[in-house]
Design a protein around this motif. Sequence first.
Motif, PDB file in Angstrom:
ATOM      1  N   GLN A 116       4.750  11.017  -3.111  1.00 37.55           N
ATOM      2  CA  GLN A 116       3.793  10.250  -3.573  1.00 37.55           C
ATOM      3  C   GLN A 116       4.475   9.141  -4.438  1.00 37.55           C
ATOM      4  O   GLN A 116       4.444   7.659  -4.158  1.00 37.55           O
ATOM      5  N   LYS A 117       5.284   9.418  -5.367  1.00 34.51           N
ATOM      6  CA  LYS A 117       6.244   8.586  -6.004  1.00 34.51           C
ATOM      7  C   LYS A 117       7.227   7.630  -5.224  1.00 34.51           C
ATOM      8  O   LYS A 117       7.133   6.528  -5.394  1.00 34.51           O
ATOM      9  N   LEU A 118       7.887   8.704  -4.266  1.00 40.29           N
ATOM     10  CA  LEU A 118       8.882   7.656  -3.256  1.00 40.29           C
ATOM     11  C   LEU A 118       8.062   6.702  -2.585  1.00 40.29           C
ATOM     12  O   LEU A 118       8.701   5.507  -2.401  1.00 40.29           O
ATOM     13  N   ALA A 119       6.845   7.073  -2.106  1.00 42.15           N
ATOM     14  CA  ALA A 119       6.136   6.113  -1.005  1.00 42.15           C
ATOM     15  C   ALA A 119       5.776   4.993  -1.923  1.00 42.15           C
ATOM     16  O   ALA A 119       5.719   3.881  -1.579  1.00 42.15           O
ATOM     17  N   ALA A 120       5.254   5.297  -3.234  1.00 45.80           N
ATOM     18  CA  ALA A 120       4.983   3.990  -3.910  1.00 45.80           C
ATOM     19  C   ALA A 120       6.089   3.030  -4.102  1.00 45.80           C
ATOM     20  O   ALA A 120       5.998   2.064  -4.114  1.00 45.80           O
ATOM     21  N   THR A 121       7.133   3.765  -4.660  1.00 45.40           N
ATOM     22  CA  THR A 121       8.266   2.881  -4.809  1.00 45.40           C
ATOM     23  C   THR A 121       8.762   1.936  -3.520  1.00 45.40           C
ATOM     24  O   THR A 121       9.118   0.752  -3.708  1.00 45.40           O
ATOM     25  N   ALA A 122       8.680   2.763  -2.522  1.00 47.38           N
ATOM     26  CA  ALA A 122       9.012   2.014  -1.160  1.00 47.38           C
ATOM     27  C   ALA A 122       7.975   0.550  -0.709  1.00 47.38           C
ATOM     28  O   ALA A 122       8.318  -0.200  -0.434  1.00 47.38           O
ATOM     29  N   LYS A 123       6.563   1.017  -1.054  1.00 43.37           N
ATOM     30  CA  LYS A 123       5.611   0.026  -1.099  1.00 43.37           C
ATOM     31  C   LYS A 123       5.818  -1.084  -1.880  1.00 43.37           C
ATOM     32  O   LYS A 123       5.655  -2.224  -1.443  1.00 43.37           O
ATOM     33  N   ALA A 124       6.203  -0.780  -3.033  1.00 40.11           N
ATOM     34  CA  ALA A 124       6.266  -1.750  -4.107  1.00 40.11           C
ATOM     35  C   ALA A 124       7.649  -2.727  -3.751  1.00 40.11           C
ATOM     36  O   ALA A 124       7.704  -3.954  -4.129  1.00 40.11           O
ATOM     37  N   ASN A 125       8.728  -2.115  -3.439  1.00 35.61           N
ATOM     38  CA  ASN A 125      10.021  -2.681  -3.069  1.00 35.61           C
ATOM     39  C   ASN A 125      10.453  -3.279  -1.814  1.00 35.61           C
ATOM     40  O   ASN A 125      11.636  -3.692  -1.494  1.00 35.61           O
ATOM     41  N   CYS A 126       9.609  -2.776  -0.660  1.00 37.10           N
ATOM     42  CA  CYS A 126      10.068  -3.094   0.718  1.00 37.10           C
ATOM     43  C   CYS A 126      10.080  -4.636   0.628  1.00 37.10           C
ATOM     44  O   CYS A 126       9.086  -5.406   0.119  1.00 37.10           O
ATOM     45  N   PRO A 127      10.920  -5.405   1.273  1.00 36.77           N
ATOM     46  CA  PRO A 127      10.864  -7.138   1.351  1.00 36.77           C
ATOM     47  C   PRO A 127       9.513  -7.570   1.895  1.00 36.77           C
ATOM     48  O   PRO A 127       9.174  -8.653   1.190  1.00 36.77           O
ATOM     49  N   VAL A 128       8.882  -6.864   2.777  1.00 40.09           N
ATOM     50  CA  VAL A 128       7.747  -7.511   3.582  1.00 40.09           C
ATOM     51  C   VAL A 128       6.748  -7.428   2.253  1.00 40.09           C
ATOM     52  O   VAL A 128       5.931  -8.457   2.003  1.00 40.09           O
ATOM     53  N   SER A 129       6.519  -6.129   1.451  1.00 45.01           N
ATOM     54  CA  SER A 129       5.360  -6.186   0.528  1.00 45.01           C
ATOM     55  C   SER A 129       5.937  -7.442  -0.742  1.00 45.01           C
ATOM     56  O   SER A 129       4.743  -7.852  -1.079  1.00 45.01           O
ATOM     57  N   LYS A 130       7.165  -7.462  -0.972  1.00 48.08           N
ATOM     58  CA  LYS A 130       7.525  -8.572  -1.805  1.00 48.08           C
ATOM     59  C   LYS A 130       7.037  -9.912  -1.506  1.00 48.08           C
ATOM     60  O   LYS A 130       6.684 -10.922  -2.270  1.00 48.08           O
ATOM     61  N   VAL A 131       7.006 -10.108  -0.116  1.00 42.08           N
ATOM     62  CA  VAL A 131       6.823 -11.523   0.169  1.00 42.08           C
ATOM     63  C   VAL A 131       5.255 -11.817   0.346  1.00 42.08           C
ATOM     64  O   VAL A 131       4.853 -13.266   0.291  1.00 42.08           O
ATOM     65  N   LEU A 132       4.398 -10.981   0.416  1.00 45.91           N
ATOM     66  CA  LEU A 132       3.204 -10.909   0.848  1.00 45.91           C
ATOM     67  C   LEU A 132       2.394 -11.315  -0.525  1.00 45.91           C
ATOM     68  O   LEU A 132       2.439 -10.526  -1.582  1.00 45.91           O
ATOM     69  N   ASN A 133       1.538 -12.244  -0.597  1.00 49.01           N
ATOM     70  CA  ASN A 133       0.764 -12.553  -1.768  1.00 49.01           C
ATOM     71  C   ASN A 133      -0.707 -11.846  -1.230  1.00 49.01           C
ATOM     72  O   ASN A 133      -1.819 -12.465  -1.024  1.00 49.01           O
ATOM     73  N   ALA A 134      -0.892 -10.589  -1.199  1.00 48.73           N
ATOM     74  CA  ALA A 134      -2.146 -10.066  -0.954  1.00 48.73           C
ATOM     75  C   ALA A 134      -2.224  -8.558  -1.746  1.00 48.73           C
ATOM     76  O   ALA A 134      -0.960  -8.089  -2.168  1.00 48.73           O
ATOM     77  N   GLU A 135      -3.272  -7.986  -1.757  1.00 53.28           N
ATOM     78  CA  GLU A 135      -3.582  -6.770  -2.184  1.00 53.28           C
ATOM     79  C   GLU A 135      -2.835  -5.698  -1.109  1.00 53.28           C
ATOM     80  O   GLU A 135      -3.281  -5.803   0.066  1.00 53.28           O
ATOM     81  N   ILE A 136      -2.105  -4.865  -1.604  1.00 54.77           N
ATOM     82  CA  ILE A 136      -1.530  -3.563  -0.719  1.00 54.77           C
ATOM     83  C   ILE A 136      -1.690  -2.322  -1.326  1.00 54.77           C
ATOM     84  O   ILE A 136      -1.580  -2.041  -2.397  1.00 54.77           O
ATOM     85  N   THR A 137      -2.722  -1.657  -0.435  1.00 48.41           N
ATOM     86  CA  THR A 137      -2.862  -0.278  -0.597  1.00 48.41           C
ATOM     87  C   THR A 137      -2.047   0.717   0.226  1.00 48.41           C
ATOM     88  O   THR A 137      -1.663   0.354   1.293  1.00 48.41           O
ATOM     89  N   LEU A 138      -2.128   2.036  -0.064  1.00 53.04           N
ATOM     90  CA  LEU A 138      -1.302   3.085   0.587  1.00 53.04           C
ATOM     91  C   LEU A 138      -1.915   4.265   0.359  1.00 53.04           C
ATOM     92  O   LEU A 138      -2.385   4.796  -0.712  1.00 53.04           O
ATOM     93  N   GLU A 139      -2.113   4.759   1.463  1.00 52.76           N
ATOM     94  CA  GLU A 139      -2.711   6.105   1.872  1.00 52.76           C
ATOM     95  C   GLU A 139      -1.649   6.897   2.484  1.00 52.76           C
ATOM     96  O   GLU A 139      -1.134   6.654   3.374  1.00 52.76           O
ATOM     97  N   ALA A 140      -1.112   7.738   1.630  1.00 53.95           N
ATOM     98  CA  ALA A 140       0.188   8.442   2.068  1.00 53.95           C
ATOM     99  C   ALA A 140      -0.057  10.215   2.066  1.00 53.95           C
ATOM    100  O   ALA A 140      -0.570  10.724   1.004  1.00 53.95           O
ATOM    101  N   VAL A 141       0.152  10.686   3.372  1.00 57.62           N
ATOM    102  CA  VAL A 141      -0.382  11.890   3.393  1.00 57.62           C
ATOM    103  C   VAL A 141       0.945  12.847   4.022  1.00 57.62           C
ATOM    104  O   VAL A 141       1.544  12.534   4.662  1.00 57.62           O
ATOM    105  N   LEU A 142       1.308  13.833   3.122  1.00 56.91           N
ATOM    106  CA  LEU A 142       2.067  14.555   3.318  1.00 56.91           C
ATOM    107  C   LEU A 142       2.111  15.755   4.178  1.00 56.91           C
ATOM    108  O   LEU A 142       1.047  16.537   3.613  1.00 56.91           O
ATOM    109  N   GLU A 143       2.251  15.965   5.230  1.00 55.89           N
ATOM    110  CA  GLU A 143       1.883  17.219   6.173  1.00 55.89           C
ATOM    111  C   GLU A 143       3.045  18.280   5.980  1.00 55.89           C
ATOM    112  O   GLU A 143       3.988  18.114   5.806  1.00 55.89           O
ATOM    113  N   SER A 144       2.226  19.461   6.156  1.00 58.74           N
ATOM    114  CA  SER A 144       3.366  20.633   6.088  1.00 58.74           C
ATOM    115  C   SER A 144       3.734  21.272   7.405  1.00 58.74           C
ATOM    116  O   SER A 144       3.353  20.686   8.669  1.00 58.74           O
TER     117      SER A 144
END
Length: 144
Positions: A116-144
């Motif tokens: 969850q921590k790594l996914a949140a960091t990726a969401k915040a720092n990917c270049p497309v996230s940075k260019v969008l002026n929009a609310e960005i949500t993330l549902e991240a599911v780690l499957e076993s």
Amino acid sequence: MASISRSGSAHWEGGGKDGTGHVSTQSGVLKEAPYGFNARFGDGRGTNPEELIAAAHAGCFTMALAFQLAGANLTATRMDTSAKVGMDQVEGGWKIARVALTLKAKVPGCDDATFQKLAATAKANCPVSKVLNAEITLEAVLES
């Protein structure tokens, strides 16, 4: 400082509702892909800017997460991301207001808190996230 440049192009003929156009990318992966009003605001054939942004965001975020995982000495055996772009009508036209990222991944040796921590960091720092002026949500599911 390093710099990268990529390009795309669009061609349009006619009015806003009755016109048609096509988009192409520098790589040629998209070559004269049709787009128009019905593909954008209805269920017509062709692509539209919002689904291209959704695909770009899903790809960018997923690659960013692969790098985050690598930095933690982890490797995903599978990551599937979808991005849903939502537009709202505002004064003066339309606005991309939100993007909902949904991820399902299998990462051997990774616990959910780290994932969850790594996914949140990726969401915040990917270049497309940075260019969008929009609310960005993330549902991240780690499957076993």
